[in-house]
Design a protein around this motif. Structure first.
Motif, short mmCIF file in Angstrom:
data_model
loop_
_atom_site.label_atom_id
_atom_site.label_comp_id
_atom_site.label_asym_id
_atom_site.label_seq_id
_atom_site.Cartn_x
_atom_site.Cartn_y
_atom_site.Cartn_z
N SER A 277 0.85 -1.19 0.00
CA SER A 277 0.00 0.00 0.00
C SER A 277 0.89 1.24 0.00
N LEU A 278 0.99 1.88 -1.17
CA LEU A 278 1.84 3.06 -1.30
C LEU A 278 1.05 4.37 -1.23
N SER A 279 -0.25 4.27 -1.03
CA SER A 279 -1.07 5.48 -0.98
C SER A 279 -1.09 6.11 0.41
N MET B 165 9.01 10.39 -0.75
CA MET B 165 9.51 9.14 -1.33
C MET B 165 8.35 8.22 -1.70
N LEU B 166 7.36 8.11 -0.80
CA LEU B 166 6.20 7.27 -1.09
C LEU B 166 5.43 7.78 -2.30
N ALA C 274 3.98 6.83 -7.86
CA ALA C 274 3.88 7.28 -9.25
C ALA C 274 4.74 6.40 -10.17
N HIS C 275 5.93 6.01 -9.68
CA HIS C 275 6.81 5.16 -10.50
C HIS C 275 6.21 3.79 -10.71
N ALA D 177 3.03 2.99 -10.60
CA ALA D 177 1.87 3.12 -11.50
C ALA D 177 2.34 3.28 -12.95
N GLU D 178 3.41 4.04 -13.14
CA GLU D 178 3.94 4.21 -14.49
C GLU D 178 4.47 2.90 -15.05
N GLN D 179 5.15 2.12 -14.19
CA GLN D 179 5.67 0.83 -14.65
C GLN D 179 4.54 -0.14 -14.99
N ARG D 180 3.47 -0.08 -14.22
CA ARG D 180 2.33 -0.97 -14.52
C ARG D 180 1.69 -0.58 -15.84
N ARG D 181 1.52 0.73 -16.04
CA ARG D 181 0.96 1.17 -17.33
C ARG D 181 1.88 0.77 -18.48
#
Length: 365
Positions: free
Chosen positions: A106-108, A130-131, A136-137, A139-143
């Motif tokens: 859980s990064l949110s 950092m979180l 964001a990183h 989420a970007e990697q998943r996209r």
């Protein structure tokens, strides 16, 4: 022992040492003004009634009271130290809980530590930043993974469809089938090579060398000049010698991608591409701008994301794989530079790459 217990014992120990020193100072002070022995005087006849040991009597009175004071200080130090240590370590507990939450995926979650700014507050704020970046990183990697899977699946699905058609229709033109399979296979290879290049650039696995961006701009424009001629696009180059350090191969790929993108996403005819290099005291700039359709600022902000295109997908041999500007962004960041995309009022877009300048070989050329 836990940190809280260690701090508690430290507080209590310090309080005990301070109490012992204080009582010792009181005792020494009393000894200066109290004689060792004193003579007793009978008030009735005024004659001496004997010698009384004053210091020993004072010690008998002082010692038990001093021990009681030290016992109270010990108890007070343990209880007060435990409470004080708990309050001091409360922010650290919140940070630890947030770390455990992030460890479980859980990064949110954010700490958002209240209160005045101190060392714990700075640590919590840095952890929140950092979180946020990590979320964001990820989420970007998943996209990116989802888009890459989709893009790689497309040519494979097309190849399977062509082979199924050929199997069910033996009289189909073999030459046409082979030509279409070759085009699909070429696109799959281009996409795979672009993904590998993106990965290598992101790892910064290169040895920095002297590079003149103006020479790379000339090389890229000469290479892509036939494509520009076929599309009726005019390329204009100008600028200064722009020395920097980095990977010549990656920076050439960056320049080529920018010029190629400017040619492909241009006016249907009589389009223009301007390539300019500029030298500043601390940096060098490579600017590529082109004519074309109107691009909004919101749309321009998304063009560097993987598999984003300035226009709708075009099924031509120069449509690209949607990684051109993503590769440019990665290479720029790998060279500690900045990438800026600015829509032109008349249509098209201006892309500027700013890299650190180097003082070496400034007179080269």
């Amino acid at each position: 022992m836990s940190v809280r217990l260690k701090l508690t014992l430290s507080y209590a120990g310090f309080l005990m040492v301070a109490g012992i020193l204080l009582l010792g100072a009181v005792w020494v002070f009393l000894l200066r003004y109290v004689p060792d022995r004193a003579m007793l005087i009978n008030p009735d006849d005024g004659f001496s009634g004997g010698v009384f040991p004053v210091r020993s009597a004072l010690l008998d009175v002082f010692a038990p009271r001093a021990a009681a004071v030290l016992a109270f200080l010990l108890l007070f130090g343990l209880v007060g130290g435990w409470i004080l240590a708990g309050r001091m370590l409360a922010p650290l507990t919140r940070i630890t809980d947030a770390t455990r939450t992030a460890t479980h995926g859980s990064l949110s979650h954010r700490i958002r530590l209240p209160g005045r700014k101190d060392e714990f507050r700075e640590l919590a704020d840095a952890f929140d930043v950092m979180l946020e970046r990590l979320e964001a990183h990820v989420a970007e990697q998943r996209r990116f993974a989802a888009n890459a899977s989709h893009e790689l699946r497309t040519p494979l699905a097309i190849s399977k469809a062509l082979l199924d058609v050929a199997r069910t229709d033996p009289r189909r033109d073999t030459a046409e089938l082979l030509e279409r399979l070759q085009a699909v296979n070429t696109r799959a290879i281009d996409l795979t090579e672009a993904l590998l290049l993106l990965s290598r650039a992101d790892q910064r696995s290169f040895t920095p060398e002297f590079v003149d961006l103006s020479l790379l701009a000339e090389e890229a424009t000469e290479t892509l000049l036939p494509l520009a001629d076929r599309r009726g696009v005019t390329i204009e180059t100008s600028g200064d010698i722009t020395p920097t350090t980095g990977s010549p191969t990656l920076l050439l790929q960056l320049t080529t991608n920018l010029v190629h993108n400017a040619i492909v996403h241009n006016l249907p005819e009589q389009g223009t591409v301007r390539v300019t290099t500029t030298r500043r005291p601390e940096s060098v700039l490579l600017t590529v701008e082109n004519t074309g359709e109107q691009v909004t600022a919101e749309r321009a902000a998304t063009l560097t994301e993987p598999f984003q295109r300035g226009t709708e997908r075009v099924h031509t041999d120069h449509a690209g794989v949607g990684l051109g500007l993503a590769i440019v962004k990665t290479i720029t960041h790998a060279h500690n530079g900045t990438l800026t995309l600015t829509p032109r009022p008349a249509g098209g877009i201006r892309i500027t790459v700013e890299l650190p300048a180097t003082g070496a070989h400034t007179d080269a050329g």
